[in-house]
Write an enzyme that holds these catalytic residues in place. Structure first.
Site, short mmCIF file in Angstrom:
data_model
loop_
_atom_site.label_atom_id
_atom_site.label_comp_id
_atom_site.label_asym_id
_atom_site.label_seq_id
_atom_site.Cartn_x
_atom_site.Cartn_y
_atom_site.Cartn_z
N GLY A 287 -17.21 -22.79 3.44
CA GLY A 287 -16.68 -22.38 2.15
C GLY A 287 -17.63 -21.44 1.46
N ASN B 214 -13.82 -33.03 0.97
CA ASN B 214 -13.41 -32.06 2.00
C ASN B 214 -12.12 -32.59 2.62
OD1 ASN B 214 -14.54 -31.34 5.37
ND2 ASN B 214 -13.21 -30.14 4.07
N GLY B 215 -11.07 -31.80 2.56
CA GLY B 215 -9.79 -32.23 3.12
C GLY B 215 -8.67 -31.85 2.18
#
Ligand code: SF4
Length: 488
Positions: free
Chosen positions: A45, A124-125
């Site tokens: 990211g 995260n996800g």
């Protein structure tokens, strides 16, 4: 044959991982270690990053910034505001053109103040029932500060009647569907959780007297931390100075479905996933690809950097020499975020350049990790032909990407995915190459270590973007009209 829509000139037409998370406890000025960890996770990211720290004397502090970790979280003037032995952080991916829409309030970690103290969380996800949860929570009086689905977890925790924060988090996460690897912190505890399927990675490391949690092992290496183990699918670890690492199982057990695309592309090649080196897996993918789809040619060239290990494997298996036929400019970054028309027309040539002396007159096999919309593949093929190649053959280290990901990876909608609209031969004709072959799903499973390939009755990984078989129904998307694959 359908024409595919144009893309952003600097969009390299890859699926994009949306986040990386890192946490540290028991270390002097833990935020500095978190910043280094996030720097090593920057490939997950690049749009923005944030760190929350806690110091027993000054309480919680946070900093959230747009841009690279190295441009923000290296400045003493900022890091001095993040004291304490406990910190978590997050890096976030930008979808094409979204920077203008993303607000700094959407940048994680999120923070909530509860009656028993504060807590911060980074995720995260993707929560696949976030819309439904958000609607329910707003109807019950919650006031959201961001557009992020992760904020639902904070509001669900606020509504829990449990007496401590880890128990409230368990309560909240039992309502959440989808993929999540979470790092969270209270005043005294670092918490790590993986969803029951374990779709996204999360690992535990030891550094001196302290502990760290990270999306990938490569971030442990940068700190000199020892890799202890992966957090198991469905596991919550609560780490504190007095009790060390405690492990809980808040969810019903189910068969894990780790994201197979982490092996192909998202994770760094120097990370370890499921006990296997990512580099070695990608090399094995190239070997499988050469067995499945051989072709007579003079050179095997990777599309850098992600195609490199598979190209080496392809070359070794086929006996065709490996060459760096395309050179990547490592310093492209965000230099031309608002390009002039002249720069816009340069497109992919700003990032990649063909090594003409090697390519001229050669039959070239190009090995890439994936084809999403095909826009960049067409440009690269043209660059190779312009350099005088006699033939261009594409070999792709993943099966055709025909379905969007709803588990934390930015994917174009299905209508824009080349493989959702065309057969392999139609894709070959669209890319105007001499041949095009993708590794089979069975071949990919063999490369990640499943000797018998994919068990179609009980797949061992999430492979929904190739198979259309989603291990968790994307309920928000279905409510919005997304059609699942029809049963065969
Ligand atoms: S859909 Fe694809 S990218 Fe998304 S989690 Fe599953 S395998 Fe990974």
């Amino acid at each position: 044959m359908r024409e595919m829509p144009p893309s952003h000139p600097f969009d390299d037409d890859k699926l994009k991982e949306e986040c990386g998370v890192f946490g540290a406890i028991g270390l002097t000025d833990a935020a500095n270690f978190v910043a280094l960890g996030l720097h090593a996770l920057q490939h997950r990211g690049q749009e923005a990053g944030g760190i929350v720290s806690h110091d027993p004397e000054v309480g919680f502090n946070s900093a959230r910034r747009f841009g690279y970790v190295r441009d923000n979280f290296t400045k003493a003037s900022l890091m001095d505001t993040l004291p304490g032995p406990l910190a978590i952080g997050h890096v976030r991916y930008s979808t094409a053109g979204s920077k203008g829409q993303t607000q700094i309030r959407d940048v994680q970690p999120f923070f909530g103040e509860f009656s028993m103290g504060g807590a911060a969380i980074a995720h995260n996800g993707n929560i696949t029932n976030a819309n439904a949860l958000r609607k329910e929570l707003i109807e019950r009086g919650s006031i959201f500060q961001s557009s992020s689905d992760s904020e639902c977890i904070i509001h669900l925790m606020a509504r829990s009647l449990q007496r401590n924060i880890p128990e409230r988090m368990k309560d909240a996460l039992r309502r959440v569907e989808g993929a999540f690897s979470i790092v969270a912190m209270t005043r005294t505890k670092l918490i790590g959780v993986r969803d029951p399927l374990g779709v996204r990675p999360l690992v535990l490391g030891r550094l001196g007297d302290g502990w760290v949690l990270s999306s990938e092992t490569c971030a442990l290496d940068i700190l000199g931390a020892e890799f202890i183990r992966e957090i198991a699918p469905g596991e919550m670890v609560v780490i504190s100075a007095d009790k060390g690492v405690e492990s809980f199982q808040p969810f019903e057990r189910t068969k894990p479905r780790f994201c197979i695309f982490e092996h192909v592309y998202f994770s760094r090649p120097d990370s370890i996933l499921g006990g296997r080196s990512v580099y070695e897996t990608r090399h094995a993918i190239g070997v499988e690809l050469a067995k499945e789809a051989p072709v007579d040619a003079d050179l095997v060239c990777p599309v850098p950097d992600s195609g490199t290990p598979a190209a080496i494997g392809f070359s070794q298996q086929s006996g065709i020499p490996y060459a760096m036929g395309i050179i990547r400019n490592q310093y492209m970054g965000r230099t031309f975020i608002e390009p002039t028309e002249q720069i816009r027309n340069m497109g992919v040539r700003l990032k990649l350049n063909v090594n003409r002396a090697l390519i001229r007159g050669k039959r070239v096999i190009l090995v890439d990790d994936s084809v999403v919309r095909g826009t960049t593949s067409r440009k690269i093929k043209q660059m190779i032909l312009d350099a005088g190649a006699a033939e261009v053959h594409f070999r792709i280290a993943s099966p055709p990407t025909a379905w969007p990901c709803f588990y934390g990876v930015d994917t174009p909608e299905r209508s824009k995915l080349l493989a959702a609209n065309m057969s392999e031969e139609e894709m070959r004709a669209y890319l105007e190459v001499d041949s095009l072959k993708f590794i089979s799903l069975d071949g990919l499973y063999r490369a990640v270590g499943e000797a018998k390939g994919r068990n179609s009755e009980a797949p061992q990984y999430c492979d929904a973007c190739f198979s259309g078989e989603y291990p968790v129904a994307p309920s928000d998307m279905i409510a919005n009209g997304f059609e699942l694959k029809a049963a065969e």
